[in-house]
Scaffold this motif. Structure first.
Motif, PDB file in Angstrom:
ATOM      1  N   ASP A   8       0.810  -1.224   0.000  1.00 32.36           N
ATOM      2  CA  ASP A   8       0.000   0.000   0.000  1.00 32.36           C
ATOM      3  C   ASP A   8       0.841   1.271   0.000  1.00 32.36           C
ATOM      4  N   LYS A   9       1.981   1.210  -0.644  1.00 33.04           N
ATOM      5  CA  LYS A   9       2.772   2.423  -0.826  1.00 33.04           C
ATOM      6  C   LYS A   9       2.959   2.628  -2.319  1.00 33.04           C
ATOM      7  N   THR A  10       2.205   3.514  -2.880  1.00 36.31           N
ATOM      8  CA  THR A  10       2.190   3.664  -4.339  1.00 36.31           C
ATOM      9  C   THR A  10       3.033   4.853  -4.803  1.00 36.31           C
ATOM     10  N   GLU A  11       3.807   5.496  -3.880  1.00 35.49           N
ATOM     11  CA  GLU A  11       4.605   6.645  -4.282  1.00 35.49           C
ATOM     12  C   GLU A  11       5.699   6.214  -5.250  1.00 35.49           C
ATOM     13  N   SER A  12       5.841   6.977  -6.321  1.00 36.07           N
ATOM     14  CA  SER A  12       6.908   6.705  -7.292  1.00 36.07           C
ATOM     15  C   SER A  12       7.682   7.977  -7.597  1.00 36.07           C
ATOM     16  N   ASP A  13       7.611   8.960  -6.651  1.00 39.77           N
ATOM     17  CA  ASP A  13       8.289  10.236  -6.883  1.00 39.77           C
ATOM     18  C   ASP A  13       9.804  10.083  -6.916  1.00 39.77           C
ATOM     19  N   TRP A  14      10.317   8.974  -6.367  1.00 42.81           N
ATOM     20  CA  TRP A  14      11.763   8.800  -6.325  1.00 42.81           C
ATOM     21  C   TRP A  14      12.351   8.433  -7.685  1.00 42.81           C
ATOM     22  N   ILE A  15      11.503   8.068  -8.653  1.00 45.82           N
ATOM     23  CA  ILE A  15      12.002   7.703  -9.986  1.00 45.82           C
ATOM     24  C   ILE A  15      12.191   8.970 -10.815  1.00 45.82           C
ATOM     25  N   PRO A  16      13.400   9.300 -11.247  1.00 55.12           N
ATOM     26  CA  PRO A  16      13.623  10.516 -12.041  1.00 55.12           C
ATOM     27  C   PRO A  16      12.869  10.454 -13.378  1.00 55.12           C
ATOM     28  N   ASN A  17      12.419  11.598 -13.828  1.00 52.76           N
ATOM     29  CA  ASN A  17      11.737  11.662 -15.129  1.00 52.76           C
ATOM     30  C   ASN A  17      12.649  11.199 -16.258  1.00 52.76           C
ATOM     31  N   LEU A  18      13.952  11.477 -16.116  1.00 49.14           N
ATOM     32  CA  LEU A  18      14.899  11.046 -17.144  1.00 49.14           C
ATOM     33  C   LEU A  18      14.915   9.529 -17.248  1.00 49.14           C
ATOM     34  N   PHE A  19      14.831   8.844 -16.109  1.00 48.77           N
ATOM     35  CA  PHE A  19      14.799   7.375 -16.113  1.00 48.77           C
ATOM     36  C   PHE A  19      13.536   6.887 -16.814  1.00 48.77           C
ATOM     37  N   ILE A  20      12.395   7.500 -16.508  1.00 53.11           N
ATOM     38  CA  ILE A  20      11.123   7.098 -17.120  1.00 53.11           C
ATOM     39  C   ILE A  20      11.161   7.305 -18.627  1.00 53.11           C
ATOM     40  N   ASN A  21      11.702   8.453 -19.052  1.00 51.90           N
ATOM     41  CA  ASN A  21      11.768   8.755 -20.493  1.00 51.90           C
ATOM     42  C   ASN A  21      12.682   7.773 -21.216  1.00 51.90           C
ATOM     43  N   MET A  22      13.831   7.439 -20.616  1.00 58.84           N
ATOM     44  CA  MET A  22      14.757   6.502 -21.252  1.00 58.84           C
ATOM     45  C   MET A  22      14.169   5.098 -21.294  1.00 58.84           C
ATOM     46  N   ALA A  23      13.461   4.697 -20.242  1.00 56.03           N
ATOM     47  CA  ALA A  23      12.833   3.376 -20.236  1.00 56.03           C
ATOM     48  C   ALA A  23      11.739   3.286 -21.282  1.00 56.03           C
ATOM     49  N   THR A  24      10.958   4.363 -21.428  1.00 52.11           N
ATOM     50  CA  THR A  24       9.895   4.395 -22.449  1.00 52.11           C
ATOM     51  C   THR A  24      10.486   4.310 -23.847  1.00 52.11           C
ATOM     52  N   GLU A  25      11.570   5.052 -24.078  1.00 49.58           N
ATOM     53  CA  GLU A  25      12.226   5.027 -25.393  1.00 49.58           C
ATOM     54  C   GLU A  25      12.803   3.648 -25.684  1.00 49.58           C
ATOM     55  N   TYR A  26      13.399   3.027 -24.664  1.00 50.39           N
ATOM     56  CA  TYR A  26      13.967   1.690 -24.826  1.00 50.39           C
ATOM     57  C   TYR A  26      12.876   0.683 -25.174  1.00 50.39           C
ATOM     58  N   TYR A  27      11.747   0.773 -24.474  1.00 47.89           N
ATOM     59  CA  TYR A  27      10.637  -0.141 -24.734  1.00 47.89           C
ATOM     60  C   TYR A  27      10.080   0.073 -26.146  1.00 47.89           C
ATOM     61  N   ASP A  28       9.892   1.325 -26.534  1.00 48.17           N
ATOM     62  CA  ASP A  28       9.344   1.615 -27.873  1.00 48.17           C
ATOM     63  C   ASP A  28      10.263   1.130 -28.978  1.00 48.17           C
ATOM     64  N   SER A  29      11.567   1.312 -28.806  1.00 45.96           N
ATOM     65  CA  SER A  29      12.508   0.874 -29.843  1.00 45.96           C
ATOM     66  C   SER A  29      12.500  -0.644 -29.978  1.00 45.96           C
ATOM     67  N   ASN A  30      12.385  -1.365 -28.852  1.00 48.77           N
ATOM     68  CA  ASN A  30      12.310  -2.827 -28.914  1.00 48.77           C
ATOM     69  C   ASN A  30      11.024  -3.296 -29.574  1.00 48.77           C
ATOM     70  N   MET A  31       9.933  -2.603 -29.317  1.00 51.67           N
ATOM     71  CA  MET A  31       8.663  -2.954 -29.949  1.00 51.67           C
ATOM     72  C   MET A  31       8.729  -2.737 -31.454  1.00 51.67           C
ATOM     73  N   ARG A  32       9.366  -1.645 -31.880  1.00 57.71           N
ATOM     74  CA  ARG A  32       9.500  -1.395 -33.331  1.00 57.71           C
ATOM     75  C   ARG A  32      10.364  -2.467 -33.976  1.00 57.71           C
ATOM     76  N   LEU A  33      11.418  -2.895 -33.285  1.00 55.59           N
ATOM     77  CA  LEU A  33      12.283  -3.934 -33.812  1.00 55.59           C
ATOM     78  C   LEU A  33      11.550  -5.251 -33.942  1.00 55.59           C
ATOM     79  N   MET A  34      10.719  -5.579 -32.941  1.00 51.88           N
ATOM     80  CA  MET A  34       9.939  -6.816 -32.979  1.00 51.88           C
ATOM     81  C   MET A  34       8.908  -6.779 -34.102  1.00 51.88           C
ATOM     82  N   ASN A  35       8.307  -5.629 -34.336  1.00 54.19           N
ATOM     83  CA  ASN A  35       7.315  -5.507 -35.408  1.00 54.19           C
ATOM     84  C   ASN A  35       7.953  -5.689 -36.781  1.00 54.19           C
ATOM     85  N   ARG A  36       9.205  -5.240 -36.917  1.00 58.43           N
ATOM     86  CA  ARG A  36       9.903  -5.417 -38.189  1.00 58.43           C
ATOM     87  C   ARG A  36      10.167  -6.887 -38.461  1.00 58.43           C
ATOM     88  N   CYS A  37      10.495  -7.621 -37.369  1.00 65.16           N
ATOM     89  CA  CYS A  37      10.784  -9.052 -37.521  1.00 65.16           C
ATOM     90  C   CYS A  37       9.515  -9.846 -37.812  1.00 65.16           C
TER      91      CYS A  37
END
Length: 466
Positions: free
Chosen positions: A437-466
């Motif tokens: 019951d602790k849902t705080e995620s303020d400790w995660i930097p926005n830069l980390f979230i943005n890089m993780a999102t970009e990493y996930y999107d790039s992998n999804m695009r690569l999988m779609n190409r295959c």
């Protein structure tokens, strides 16, 4: 597999304990546990604590003759060979029948014919592979059937990596791979069973069958017995070498410290040397083997809580200064200590392989982090004995400022370790916080979230190409 009956170290153990140069482990993953001689298997090699940029595959292992004589700096040399699971001390060569088949195969494809029984293992890859991320993918073909060697469990592939001086720095092996030709149809007469006992007319058939059952009974493999761990206490950061003592050990046991796997360095029937994984929390944990039931109670290992004074101890060890006067700020003490001395190497480590940057990230000492990176940027990419980088340590402690600083200087969110990538750690911590019951995620930097999102999107695009 039968446990070793002697106390000598098995020659196929992932790392030879008596060789101090061998301080890395190769994690081997295969796409299939069953294959044919015509089929390629995808083998992934991961080197824990990788510090090399290139991996050179020996020419005799290449399926196609590709010569690359260019010498690269910071390269490793890969060796590999096949053994039978039932007799791991004996290398397997191609039988004469499979040599003839490979000769015809080469002639059909108009390739040079090489009659070599040692070419039972072939990699379809370039001779020089980019290894900067500590991972290599090899399309692998085993050119002989298991049944030709009376092997009922499968073949294993053993790997060795040598540095430019020819010293073995890491070894590992695959899980059993059954190379079969069961896709072919055979018409063979039913097998006749004969008893080695005489069969007088007054002896019933059931008695003969009983004798046969006794003769062909498979060997009994006893459950491992785990007695103790030496030392029984260790750093919560992990990375130290520990020895598990007991009986009935073999090469396929995976030590578990609570829920975390340990990297095995070497083993005998009564000892197993491994690298202590990082703790989930300080205090006692149960030591066991993965998917194994022990004959005795589970012994305990005690993880000690990490004090921030350990970072000052490492700085004093690095600089050689022992009479430093402490002030009110330990972080400033370390910076002052390093500034006073010019003769030191910043990549010196603790017994677990952690640098000052690892510890600074763990305690969220952002001024010290910037001080260290300004003097040696390579610290950002260094991993400890479990493969953890400074960013892993920052994620484990939710040190948001440290995480943000490291990301700005090129730290990887996808760097693999024994407990996963920094993205895996953050995901696990978020799941655990939601559970309590602790849902705080303020400790995660926005830069980390943005890089993780970009990493996930790039992998999804690569999988779609295959």
């Amino acid at each position: 597999m039968k446990p070793s009956s002697s106390n000598t170290y098995n020659p196929i153990s992932p790392i030879e304990p008596e060789n101090p140069a061998v301080n890395h482990a190769i994690i081997v993953k295969s796409s299939n546990t069953k294959s044919r001689v015509e089929t390629q298997i995808k083998m992934t090699l991961q080197l824990v604590g990788n510090q090399w940029s290139w991996l050179r595959v020996h020419e005799s292992l290449l399926s196609k003759k590709k010569i690359n004589r260019q010498i690269k700096e910071n390269e490793l040399h890969l060796e590999a060979f096949v053994v039978a699971d039932s007799n791991p001390n004996q290398k397997v060569s191609m039988c004469q029948g499979c040599v003839r088949r490979e000769r015809k195969r080469a002639q059909r494809r108009k390739k040079p014919v090489v009659d070599d029984r040692q070419r039972i293992l072939l990699f379809n890859c370039d001779p020089l592979i980019d290894f900067s991320h500590g991972e290599a993918v090899l399309l692998t073909r085993i050119t002989c059937y298991c049944r030709h060697h009376n092997e009922r469990i499968g073949f294993r592939i053993q790997f060795r990596m040598r540095n430019d001086k020819g010293v073995v720095i890491a070894t590992g092996e695959s899980s059993p791979i059954m190379v079969t030709d069961d896709h072919k149809s055979y018409t063979s007469p039913p097998e006749k069973k004969y008893s080695v006992f005489p069969t007088p007319s007054h002896v019933s058939c059931s008695a003969v069958e009983t004798h046969q059952a006794i003769i062909h009974r498979p060997p009994v493999i006893h459950l491992p017995i785990l007695d103790s761990i030496t030392p029984c206490r260790g750093s919560g950061w992990g990375g130290q070498k520990v020895t598990i003592i007991g009986f009935g050990f073999h090469g396929y046991l995976v030590p578990m410290f609570n829920k975390r796997e340990a990297i095995v360095l070497g083993w005998s029937s009564t000892e197993m040397h491994c690298i202590l994984p990082p703790a989930e929390q300080s205090g006692p944990v149960i030591v066991s083997f993965k998917h194994q039931t022990l004959n005795t109670t589970h012994p305990l290992f005690y993880y000690t809580e990490q004090e921030n004074t350990s970072i000052l101890d490492l700085a004093m060890k690095i600089t050689g200064i022992q009479n430093h006067i402490a002030s009110h700020s330990l972080e400033m003490d370390v910076i002052q200590l390093l500034s006073e001395s010019q003769a030191y190497v910043l990549n010196a480590t603790t017994d677990g392989g952690q640098t000052l940057l690892h510890l600074a990230s763990y305690f969220n000492y952002t001024h010290l982090i910037k001080f260290l990176i300004a003097r040696d940027l390579s610290l950002v990419y260094l991993q400890d004995h479990n493969g953890l980088s400074a960013l892993h340590f920052g994620c484990l402690r939710k040190s948001s400022e440290a995480m943000c600083t490291l990301l700005k200087w090129g730290a990887s969110i996808a760097l693999k370790s024994v407990i996963g990538t920094p993205m895996d750690i953050v995901s696990t911590l978020l799941t655990r916080d939601i559970t309590i019951d602790k849902t705080e995620s303020d400790w995660i930097p926005n830069l980390f979230i943005n890089m993780a999102t970009e990493y996930y999107d790039s992998n999804m695009r690569l999988m779609n190409r295959c």
